[in-house]
Write a protein that holds these residues in place. Structure first.
Motif, PDB file in Angstrom:
ATOM      1  N   MET A   1     133.757  48.779  32.135  1.00  0.00           N
ATOM      2  CA  MET A   1     134.153  47.772  32.963  1.00  0.00           C
ATOM      3  C   MET A   1     133.271  46.608  33.024  1.00  0.00           C
ATOM      4  O   MET A   1     131.811  47.002  32.737  1.00  0.00           O
ATOM      5  CB  MET A   1     134.333  48.361  34.421  1.00  0.00           C
ATOM      6  CG  MET A   1     135.434  49.470  34.381  1.00  0.00           C
ATOM      7  SD  MET A   1     135.463  50.241  36.265  1.00  0.00           S
ATOM      8  CE  MET A   1     136.636  51.695  35.592  1.00  0.00           C
TER       9      MET A   1
ATOM     10  N   TYR B   1     132.027  43.776  35.940  1.00  0.00           N
ATOM     11  CA  TYR B   1     131.935  43.011  37.217  1.00  0.00           C
ATOM     12  C   TYR B   1     131.238  41.803  37.242  1.00  0.00           C
ATOM     13  O   TYR B   1     130.188  41.628  36.601  1.00  0.00           O
ATOM     14  CB  TYR B   1     131.296  44.132  38.190  1.00  0.00           C
ATOM     15  CG  TYR B   1     132.038  45.365  38.701  1.00  0.00           C
ATOM     16  CD1 TYR B   1     132.320  46.511  37.920  1.00  0.00           C
ATOM     17  CD2 TYR B   1     132.757  45.217  39.863  1.00  0.00           C
ATOM     18  CE1 TYR B   1     132.732  47.663  38.086  1.00  0.00           C
ATOM     19  CE2 TYR B   1     133.558  46.415  40.026  1.00  0.00           C
ATOM     20  CZ  TYR B   1     133.645  47.741  39.196  1.00  0.00           C
ATOM     21  OH  TYR B   1     134.289  48.946  39.652  1.00  0.00           O
TER      22      TYR B   1
ATOM     23  N   ARG C   1     124.590  37.213  46.854  1.00  0.00           N
ATOM     24  CA  ARG C   1     124.800  37.687  48.186  1.00  0.00           C
ATOM     25  C   ARG C   1     126.262  38.134  48.432  1.00  0.00           C
ATOM     26  O   ARG C   1     126.404  38.101  49.799  1.00  0.00           O
ATOM     27  CB  ARG C   1     124.142  36.691  49.491  1.00  0.00           C
ATOM     28  CG  ARG C   1     122.701  36.249  49.097  1.00  0.00           C
ATOM     29  CD  ARG C   1     122.205  35.218  50.097  1.00  0.00           C
ATOM     30  NE  ARG C   1     121.083  34.894  50.091  1.00  0.00           N
ATOM     31  CZ  ARG C   1     120.185  35.778  50.700  1.00  0.00           C
ATOM     32  NH1 ARG C   1     120.377  36.620  51.584  1.00  0.00           N
ATOM     33  NH2 ARG C   1     119.039  35.453  50.611  1.00  0.00           N
ATOM     34  N   LYS C   2     126.899  38.561  47.311  1.00  0.00           N
ATOM     35  CA  LYS C   2     128.199  39.050  47.719  1.00  0.00           C
ATOM     36  C   LYS C   2     128.377  40.343  47.004  1.00  0.00           C
ATOM     37  O   LYS C   2     127.499  40.697  46.226  1.00  0.00           O
ATOM     38  CB  LYS C   2     129.377  37.970  47.161  1.00  0.00           C
ATOM     39  CG  LYS C   2     129.230  36.500  47.568  1.00  0.00           C
ATOM     40  CD  LYS C   2     129.629  36.485  49.032  1.00  0.00           C
ATOM     41  CE  LYS C   2     129.620  35.190  49.559  1.00  0.00           C
ATOM     42  NZ  LYS C   2     130.245  35.270  50.948  1.00  0.00           N
ATOM     43  N   GLY C   3     129.492  41.379  47.269  1.00  0.00           N
ATOM     44  CA  GLY C   3     129.496  42.122  46.623  1.00  0.00           C
ATOM     45  C   GLY C   3     130.291  42.186  45.038  1.00  0.00           C
ATOM     46  O   GLY C   3     130.833  41.041  44.935  1.00  0.00           O
ATOM     47  N   PRO C   4     130.242  43.023  44.411  1.00  0.00           N
ATOM     48  CA  PRO C   4     130.544  43.092  42.790  1.00  0.00           C
ATOM     49  C   PRO C   4     132.211  42.639  42.840  1.00  0.00           C
ATOM     50  O   PRO C   4     132.461  43.554  43.780  1.00  0.00           O
ATOM     51  CB  PRO C   4     129.927  43.978  42.104  1.00  0.00           C
ATOM     52  CG  PRO C   4     128.903  44.329  42.770  1.00  0.00           C
ATOM     53  CD  PRO C   4     129.255  44.156  44.393  1.00  0.00           C
TER      54      PRO C   4
ATOM     55  N   LEU D   1     135.513  43.214  40.386  1.00  0.00           N
ATOM     56  CA  LEU D   1     136.065  43.840  38.849  1.00  0.00           C
ATOM     57  C   LEU D   1     136.592  42.641  38.166  1.00  0.00           C
ATOM     58  O   LEU D   1     137.596  41.987  38.603  1.00  0.00           O
ATOM     59  CB  LEU D   1     136.955  44.948  39.138  1.00  0.00           C
ATOM     60  CG  LEU D   1     137.524  45.524  37.825  1.00  0.00           C
ATOM     61  CD1 LEU D   1     136.415  46.183  37.150  1.00  0.00           C
ATOM     62  CD2 LEU D   1     138.724  46.418  37.984  1.00  0.00           C
TER      63      LEU D   1
ATOM     64  N   PHE E   1     129.607  55.832  38.620  1.00  0.00           N
ATOM     65  CA  PHE E   1     129.542  55.201  37.602  1.00  0.00           C
ATOM     66  C   PHE E   1     127.835  55.196  37.082  1.00  0.00           C
ATOM     67  O   PHE E   1     127.021  55.227  37.765  1.00  0.00           O
ATOM     68  CB  PHE E   1     129.667  53.657  38.169  1.00  0.00           C
ATOM     69  CG  PHE E   1     131.393  53.533  38.019  1.00  0.00           C
ATOM     70  CD1 PHE E   1     132.114  54.197  38.644  1.00  0.00           C
ATOM     71  CD2 PHE E   1     131.749  52.079  37.733  1.00  0.00           C
ATOM     72  CE1 PHE E   1     133.556  54.021  38.519  1.00  0.00           C
ATOM     73  CE2 PHE E   1     132.836  51.899  37.771  1.00  0.00           C
ATOM     74  CZ  PHE E   1     133.961  52.828  38.165  1.00  0.00           C
TER      75      PHE E   1
ATOM     76  N   GLN F   1     136.186  51.058  41.060  1.00  0.00           N
ATOM     77  CA  GLN F   1     135.579  50.907  42.073  1.00  0.00           C
ATOM     78  C   GLN F   1     135.856  49.762  42.569  1.00  0.00           C
ATOM     79  O   GLN F   1     135.626  48.863  41.861  1.00  0.00           O
ATOM     80  CB  GLN F   1     134.230  51.486  42.229  1.00  0.00           C
ATOM     81  CG  GLN F   1     133.959  52.856  42.188  1.00  0.00           C
ATOM     82  CD  GLN F   1     132.684  53.584  42.266  1.00  0.00           C
ATOM     83  OE1 GLN F   1     131.671  52.784  42.870  1.00  0.00           O
ATOM     84  NE2 GLN F   1     132.555  54.697  41.958  1.00  0.00           N
ATOM     85  N   TYR F   2     135.907  49.401  43.974  1.00  0.00           N
ATOM     86  CA  TYR F   2     136.176  47.796  44.565  1.00  0.00           C
ATOM     87  C   TYR F   2     135.244  47.884  45.777  1.00  0.00           C
ATOM     88  O   TYR F   2     134.974  48.836  46.684  1.00  0.00           O
ATOM     89  CB  TYR F   2     137.427  47.802  45.346  1.00  0.00           C
ATOM     90  CG  TYR F   2     138.707  47.936  44.315  1.00  0.00           C
ATOM     91  CD1 TYR F   2     139.143  49.136  43.865  1.00  0.00           C
ATOM     92  CD2 TYR F   2     139.048  46.946  43.295  1.00  0.00           C
ATOM     93  CE1 TYR F   2     140.018  49.295  43.007  1.00  0.00           C
ATOM     94  CE2 TYR F   2     139.974  46.806  42.292  1.00  0.00           C
ATOM     95  CZ  TYR F   2     140.630  48.354  42.276  1.00  0.00           C
ATOM     96  OH  TYR F   2     141.481  48.245  41.350  1.00  0.00           O
ATOM     97  N   PHE F   3     134.276  46.969  45.659  1.00  0.00           N
ATOM     98  CA  PHE F   3     133.305  46.903  46.605  1.00  0.00           C
ATOM     99  C   PHE F   3     133.455  45.884  47.808  1.00  0.00           C
ATOM    100  O   PHE F   3     134.247  44.995  47.771  1.00  0.00           O
ATOM    101  CB  PHE F   3     131.972  46.040  45.806  1.00  0.00           C
ATOM    102  CG  PHE F   3     131.518  46.922  44.694  1.00  0.00           C
ATOM    103  CD1 PHE F   3     131.851  47.106  43.530  1.00  0.00           C
ATOM    104  CD2 PHE F   3     130.180  47.938  45.116  1.00  0.00           C
ATOM    105  CE1 PHE F   3     131.366  48.240  42.496  1.00  0.00           C
ATOM    106  CE2 PHE F   3     129.767  48.822  44.289  1.00  0.00           C
ATOM    107  CZ  PHE F   3     130.224  48.858  42.850  1.00  0.00           C
ATOM    108  N   GLY F   4     132.618  46.218  48.789  1.00  0.00           N
ATOM    109  CA  GLY F   4     132.751  45.461  50.051  1.00  0.00           C
ATOM    110  C   GLY F   4     131.744  44.092  49.892  1.00  0.00           C
ATOM    111  O   GLY F   4     131.194  44.250  48.851  1.00  0.00           O
ATOM    112  N   PRO F   5     131.636  43.275  50.891  1.00  0.00           N
ATOM    113  CA  PRO F   5     130.650  42.262  50.899  1.00  0.00           C
ATOM    114  C   PRO F   5     129.376  42.553  50.850  1.00  0.00           C
ATOM    115  O   PRO F   5     128.591  41.573  50.582  1.00  0.00           O
ATOM    116  CB  PRO F   5     131.199  41.435  51.902  1.00  0.00           C
ATOM    117  CG  PRO F   5     131.776  42.510  52.941  1.00  0.00           C
ATOM    118  CD  PRO F   5     132.364  43.374  52.086  1.00  0.00           C
TER     119      PRO F   5
END
Lengths: 110, 112
Positions: free
Chosen positions: A34, A36, A41-44, A46, A98, B101-105
């Motif tokens: 995968m 990402y 300052r943000k989440g990854p 997909l 992961f 997997q899905y991530f939060g902020p």
């Protein structure tokens, strides 16, 4: 040897260039790969999910897996300033866990 | 659609103070839940994961703990923060038996 290795960059390219982001991995048994994207300052989030070898395209993105070399790549065509981010490769292994690369920082210059 | 929330977004805490970070997921049931810490140049470090209420697996021994009091709620805690706890904390979820997997902020924690 780490399970996944990724060149951290930073990588700086002009707008419109083709970008190549790469990871190598150690275990030939890995099947899923995968990519990402993570803005500062943000989440990854997909981007691409590939299984086994070959290419997968999605718009300007192409994910490529070379299992013989244990090498995965993400190509970005016609790169845009909005593509500026850190790109992480990820490989799932047992138990929904992961291995993540350390990320490559990309800047696309207008 | 599924949504993952984290709060607070930013936190500055003194050394020795307690910590509580919260993560909630909407739009799905019985998710697998994860806490990661991300330090600059060091990638994502898995701290805890949970496959169900009250089921927590710890990946790294440290002064942090996690709890899952409800199906879609995951909490990261500490009784006494250390300077080395500073970092970007990410919560993630996945459907059982899937690889994505899905991530939060994220929450940016600074310990002073």
């Amino acid at each position: 040897q780490k399970e996944v290795e990724q060149d951290p960059g930073p990588l700086s390219v002009p707008e419109g260039a083709i970008v190549s982001l790469n990871c190598t991995y150690s275990n030939s048994a890995f099947q899923y790969f995968m990519w990402y994207r993570q803005y500062s300052r943000k989440g990854p989030e997909l981007l691409m999910y590939t299984y086994s070898s070959g290419n997968k395209e999605d718009g300007r993105l192409t994910a490529q897996v070379d299992k013989s070399s244990k090498y995965i790549s993400l190509f970005i065509r016609d790169s845009q300033p909005s593509d500026s981010a850190t790109y992480l490769c990820a490989i799932p292994f047992t138990g929904n866990q992961f291995y993540f690369g350390t990320g490559t920082s990309l800047t696309v210059i207008p | 659609s599924q949504t993952i929330h984290q709060w607070p977004a930013t936190l500055v805490q003194p050394v020795g103070s307690p910590l509580s970070l919260e993560c909630t997921v909407e739009g799905t049931s019985n998710p697998n839940l994860y806490w990661y810490r991300q330090a600059a140049g060091r990638g994502l470090q898995l701290l805890f994961y949970s496959v169900g209420i009250g089921q927590i697996s710890s990946e790294v021994p440290q002064n942090l703990s996690a709890s899952r009091p409800q199906d879609r709620q995951f909490i990261l805690s500490s009784k006494k923060l250390l300077l080395s706890d500073s970092g970007f904390y990410l919560c993630a979820w996945s459907r059982p038996s899937t690889d994505t997997q899905y991530f939060g902020p994220g929450t940016r924690l600074t310990v002073l």
